[in-house]
Design a protein around this motif. Sequence first.
Motif, PDB file in Angstrom:
ATOM      1  N   ILE A 147       0.840  -1.200   0.000  1.00 17.40           N
ATOM      2  CA  ILE A 147       0.000   0.000   0.000  1.00 17.40           C
ATOM      3  C   ILE A 147       0.875   1.250   0.000  1.00 17.40           C
ATOM      4  CG2 ILE A 147      -1.901   1.169   1.171  1.00 17.40           C
ATOM      5  CD1 ILE A 147      -2.488  -1.652   0.101  1.00 17.40           C
ATOM      6  N   ALA A 148       0.446   2.256  -0.774  1.00 18.05           N
ATOM      7  CA  ALA A 148       1.189   3.511  -0.871  1.00 18.05           C
ATOM      8  C   ALA A 148       1.338   4.170   0.497  1.00 18.05           C
ATOM      9  CB  ALA A 148       0.476   4.463  -1.835  1.00 18.05           C
ATOM     10  N   GLN A 149       2.421   4.938   0.634  1.00 19.60           N
ATOM     11  CA  GLN A 149       2.733   5.576   1.912  1.00 19.60           C
ATOM     12  C   GLN A 149       3.323   6.958   1.670  1.00 19.60           C
ATOM     13  OE1 GLN A 149       4.692   3.248   5.136  1.00 19.60           O
ATOM     14  NE2 GLN A 149       6.385   4.700   4.926  1.00 19.60           N
ATOM     15  N   VAL A 150       2.942   7.896   2.524  1.00 17.06           N
ATOM     16  CA  VAL A 150       3.534   9.235   2.539  1.00 17.06           C
ATOM     17  C   VAL A 150       4.214   9.403   3.889  1.00 17.06           C
ATOM     18  CG1 VAL A 150       3.117  11.714   2.400  1.00 17.06           C
ATOM     19  CG2 VAL A 150       1.815  10.156   0.953  1.00 17.06           C
ATOM     20  N   GLY A 151       5.531   9.564   3.859  1.00 19.85           N
ATOM     21  CA  GLY A 151       6.290   9.547   5.105  1.00 19.85           C
ATOM     22  C   GLY A 151       6.065  10.742   6.006  1.00 19.85           C
ATOM     23  N   LEU A 152       5.592  11.859   5.455  1.00 21.04           N
ATOM     24  CA  LEU A 152       5.442  13.082   6.257  1.00 21.04           C
ATOM     25  C   LEU A 152       4.067  13.117   6.909  1.00 21.04           C
ATOM     26  CD1 LEU A 152       7.067  15.656   6.938  1.00 21.04           C
ATOM     27  CD2 LEU A 152       5.740  16.818   5.180  1.00 21.04           C
ATOM     28  N   VAL A 153       3.939  12.479   8.064  1.00 17.32           N
ATOM     29  CA  VAL A 153       2.688  12.492   8.830  1.00 17.32           C
ATOM     30  C   VAL A 153       3.011  12.820  10.279  1.00 17.32           C
ATOM     31  CG1 VAL A 153       1.539  10.815   7.331  1.00 17.32           C
ATOM     32  CG2 VAL A 153       2.842  10.005   9.298  1.00 17.32           C
ATOM     33  N   PRO A 154       2.045  13.355  11.036  1.00 17.34           N
ATOM     34  CA  PRO A 154       2.288  13.628  12.458  1.00 17.34           C
ATOM     35  C   PRO A 154       2.642  12.347  13.200  1.00 17.34           C
ATOM     36  CG  PRO A 154       0.292  14.722  11.696  1.00 17.34           C
ATOM     37  CD  PRO A 154       0.727  13.815  10.594  1.00 17.34           C
ATOM     38  N   PRO A 155       3.444  12.462  14.254  1.00 15.49           N
ATOM     39  CA  PRO A 155       3.836  11.280  15.031  1.00 15.49           C
ATOM     40  C   PRO A 155       2.605  10.523  15.555  1.00 15.49           C
ATOM     41  CG  PRO A 155       5.140  13.178  15.678  1.00 15.49           C
ATOM     42  CD  PRO A 155       4.067  13.693  14.774  1.00 15.49           C
ATOM     43  N   GLY A 156       2.660   9.203  15.465  1.00 18.54           N
ATOM     44  CA  GLY A 156       1.567   8.374  15.958  1.00 18.54           C
ATOM     45  C   GLY A 156       0.510   8.044  14.922  1.00 18.54           C
ATOM     46  N   GLN A 157       0.562   8.681  13.750  1.00 21.08           N
ATOM     47  CA  GLN A 157      -0.419   8.405  12.705  1.00 21.08           C
ATOM     48  C   GLN A 157       0.145   7.422  11.684  1.00 21.08           C
ATOM     49  OE1 GLN A 157      -2.216  11.758  10.819  1.00 21.08           O
ATOM     50  NE2 GLN A 157      -2.829  12.743  12.727  1.00 21.08           N
ATOM     51  N   ASP A 158      -0.765   6.650  11.078  1.00 23.07           N
ATOM     52  CA  ASP A 158      -0.372   5.678  10.072  1.00 23.07           C
ATOM     53  C   ASP A 158       0.041   6.405   8.794  1.00 23.07           C
ATOM     54  OD1 ASP A 158       0.017   3.493   8.472  1.00 23.07           O
ATOM     55  OD2 ASP A 158      -2.053   2.760   8.550  1.00 23.07           O
ATOM     56  N   PRO A 159       1.253   6.163   8.291  1.00 22.63           N
ATOM     57  CA  PRO A 159       1.674   6.849   7.063  1.00 22.63           C
ATOM     58  C   PRO A 159       1.004   6.311   5.798  1.00 22.63           C
ATOM     59  CG  PRO A 159       3.369   5.322   7.782  1.00 22.63           C
ATOM     60  CD  PRO A 159       2.325   5.331   8.858  1.00 22.63           C
ATOM     61  N   LYS A 160       0.302   5.187   5.870  1.00 17.85           N
ATOM     62  CA  LYS A 160      -0.368   4.641   4.690  1.00 17.85           C
ATOM     63  C   LYS A 160      -1.443   5.613   4.203  1.00 17.85           C
ATOM     64  CE  LYS A 160       1.904   0.758   4.883  1.00 17.85           C
ATOM     65  NZ  LYS A 160       2.962   0.473   3.895  1.00 17.85           N
ATOM     66  N   VAL A 161      -1.568   5.746   2.881  1.00 16.89           N
ATOM     67  CA  VAL A 161      -2.556   6.670   2.343  1.00 16.89           C
ATOM     68  C   VAL A 161      -3.978   6.164   2.576  1.00 16.89           C
ATOM     69  CG1 VAL A 161      -0.984   7.546   0.590  1.00 16.89           C
ATOM     70  CG2 VAL A 161      -2.440   5.604   0.052  1.00 16.89           C
ATOM     71  N   GLU A 162      -4.126   4.861   2.811  1.00 17.67           N
ATOM     72  CA  GLU A 162      -5.439   4.276   3.084  1.00 17.67           C
ATOM     73  C   GLU A 162      -5.243   3.089   4.014  1.00 17.67           C
ATOM     74  OE1 GLU A 162      -9.483   3.448   0.541  1.00 17.67           O
ATOM     75  OE2 GLU A 162      -7.603   2.754  -0.322  1.00 17.67           O
ATOM     76  N   PRO A 163      -6.021   2.999   5.097  1.00 19.83           N
ATOM     77  CA  PRO A 163      -5.871   1.867   6.019  1.00 19.83           C
ATOM     78  C   PRO A 163      -6.063   0.528   5.312  1.00 19.83           C
ATOM     79  CG  PRO A 163      -7.264   3.578   6.980  1.00 19.83           C
ATOM     80  CD  PRO A 163      -7.038   3.964   5.550  1.00 19.83           C
ATOM     81  N   LEU A 164      -5.400  -0.495   5.838  1.00 23.08           N
ATOM     82  CA  LEU A 164      -5.412  -1.811   5.204  1.00 23.08           C
ATOM     83  C   LEU A 164      -6.829  -2.368   5.094  1.00 23.08           C
ATOM     84  CD1 LEU A 164      -3.516  -3.982   4.075  1.00 23.08           C
ATOM     85  CD2 LEU A 164      -3.436  -4.993   6.351  1.00 23.08           C
ATOM     86  N   GLN A 165      -7.629  -2.215   6.135  1.00 25.72           N
ATOM     87  CA  GLN A 165      -8.992  -2.732   6.107  1.00 25.72           C
ATOM     88  C   GLN A 165      -9.824  -2.034   5.033  1.00 25.72           C
ATOM     89  OE1 GLN A 165     -10.096  -5.352   7.797  1.00 25.72           O
ATOM     90  NE2 GLN A 165     -12.077  -5.194   6.788  1.00 25.72           N
ATOM     91  N   ARG A 166      -9.617  -0.722   4.880  1.00 16.86           N
ATOM     92  CA  ARG A 166     -10.368   0.001   3.858  1.00 16.86           C
ATOM     93  C   ARG A 166      -9.919  -0.421   2.459  1.00 16.86           C
ATOM     94  NH1 ARG A 166     -10.129   6.315   4.432  1.00 16.86           N
ATOM     95  NH2 ARG A 166     -10.841   5.698   6.515  1.00 16.86           N
ATOM     96  N   VAL A 167      -8.650  -0.746   2.295  1.00 14.66           N
ATOM     97  CA  VAL A 167      -8.158  -1.213   1.001  1.00 14.66           C
ATOM     98  C   VAL A 167      -8.830  -2.528   0.614  1.00 14.66           C
ATOM     99  CG1 VAL A 167      -6.130  -2.099  -0.219  1.00 14.66           C
ATOM    100  CG2 VAL A 167      -5.942  -0.038   1.163  1.00 14.66           C
ATOM    101  N   THR A 168      -8.909  -3.460   1.562  1.00 12.44           N
ATOM    102  CA  THR A 168      -9.546  -4.748   1.263  1.00 12.44           C
ATOM    103  C   THR A 168     -11.027  -4.570   0.946  1.00 12.44           C
ATOM    104  OG1 THR A 168      -9.919  -5.141   3.646  1.00 12.44           O
ATOM    105  CG2 THR A 168      -7.897  -6.026   2.679  1.00 12.44           C
ATOM    106  N   GLU A 169     -11.675  -3.650   1.634  1.00 10.10           N
ATOM    107  CA  GLU A 169     -13.082  -3.388   1.326  1.00 10.10           C
ATOM    108  C   GLU A 169     -13.224  -2.773  -0.074  1.00 10.10           C
ATOM    109  OE1 GLU A 169     -15.737  -4.194   2.993  1.00 10.10           O
ATOM    110  OE2 GLU A 169     -14.640  -5.059   4.693  1.00 10.10           O
ATOM    111  N   ARG A 170     -12.331  -1.875  -0.433  1.00  9.62           N
ATOM    112  CA  ARG A 170     -12.398  -1.230  -1.742  1.00  9.62           C
ATOM    113  C   ARG A 170     -12.208  -2.264  -2.857  1.00  9.62           C
ATOM    114  NH1 ARG A 170     -11.603   3.894  -3.551  1.00  9.62           N
ATOM    115  NH2 ARG A 170     -10.789   4.635  -1.551  1.00  9.62           N
ATOM    116  N   LEU A 171     -11.237  -3.155  -2.673  1.00  9.11           N
ATOM    117  CA  LEU A 171     -10.951  -4.155  -3.703  1.00  9.11           C
ATOM    118  C   LEU A 171     -12.113  -5.115  -3.938  1.00  9.11           C
ATOM    119  CD1 LEU A 171      -7.251  -5.012  -2.795  1.00  9.11           C
ATOM    120  CD2 LEU A 171      -8.036  -3.885  -4.867  1.00  9.11           C
ATOM    121  N   GLN A 172     -12.995  -5.258  -2.950  1.00 10.58           N
ATOM    122  CA  GLN A 172     -14.123  -6.172  -3.087  1.00 10.58           C
ATOM    123  C   GLN A 172     -15.383  -5.496  -3.625  1.00 10.58           C
ATOM    124  OE1 GLN A 172     -14.564  -9.010   0.320  1.00 10.58           O
ATOM    125  NE2 GLN A 172     -12.755  -7.999   1.114  1.00 10.58           N
ATOM    126  N   LEU A 173     -15.336  -4.182  -3.822  1.00 11.86           N
ATOM    127  CA  LEU A 173     -16.495  -3.482  -4.356  1.00 11.86           C
ATOM    128  C   LEU A 173     -16.700  -3.833  -5.828  1.00 11.86           C
ATOM    129  CD1 LEU A 173     -15.959   0.075  -2.801  1.00 11.86           C
ATOM    130  CD2 LEU A 173     -17.631  -1.647  -2.086  1.00 11.86           C
TER     131      LEU A 173
END
Length: 279
Positions: free
Chosen positions: A52-78
């Motif tokens: 999954i794509a990632q943007v390294g410049l995020v506030p500390p403690g936040q997931d750098p992924k552009v989309e959470p893994l669970q949301r990605v799996t849901e999107r792929l099944q649409l």
Amino acid sequence: MERDEIYLIDLWRIFTREWLWFVLVLVLTLACTWAFAHLAKRQWEATAWIQIAQVGLVPPGQDPKVEPLQRVTERLQLVPFKNEVLASAGYAKTSAVARLYRNSLKLEPMLYAGSLVKLTVRAYSREQAGALAAATVARLRAVHRELEEAPLKAAHARLAQLEADLQSAEADRARYQQAAAAGNRREAGGQDVANPMLASLLLAGKNEEIRSLRQARGDLVERLGPAYTYDTSMVWPAYVPERQAFPNPELTWGIGLLLGIFLGSSAALARDVARRSRG
């Protein structure tokens, strides 16, 4: 124990007497198995591992992924997303290939492997299966590029601002260095530098500012580098085995043989019961 032995003997006698029915049903079942194994449309399965794509410049403690893994799996099944993938690959959404793609697509989130998604999909040829897996990843990459556009734009704007501030600070430092060296009255940054000592103090502060700006710029450049910022992609090329996934020859013949033995035995017993009832 004696009853069991007598029962097994009687069963053996039934099979020896009605062996023809057993053999006929077994042969018929095996013939149907052969026809299924040779006439069923073959399917190949492709496996792809998606990063999954990632943007390294995020506030500390936040997931750098552009989309959470669970949301990605849901999107792929649409279904709309699947139809977009099929359209990009050149298949109509009502075609047999499209139906097989939608029904066979399976996902497995792999949290232990760094937030990867394992994707499997089937098609009617090896090349077709690999192309559909690649088209799925390409479509997901396009979606994620839209999501990462805003944070990347903000990050590059921040980098440009740091570069401008650094150039301005370096220009000020050059003026302070000249003032400190010459001991002359010079105007630097809107202040009158009356003596070399004041210029030296201003120069020390400017050096600290430049050091801080360079550190911030270096950290930002590193965060925007390929180690921390990257697009959605396949970690490895899609894998499609040489052998077909369906029908599986060993499994098909194994099930056919077991089914033939069961149906043959049932036919022999039914024939014996019918014979006894008439007698």
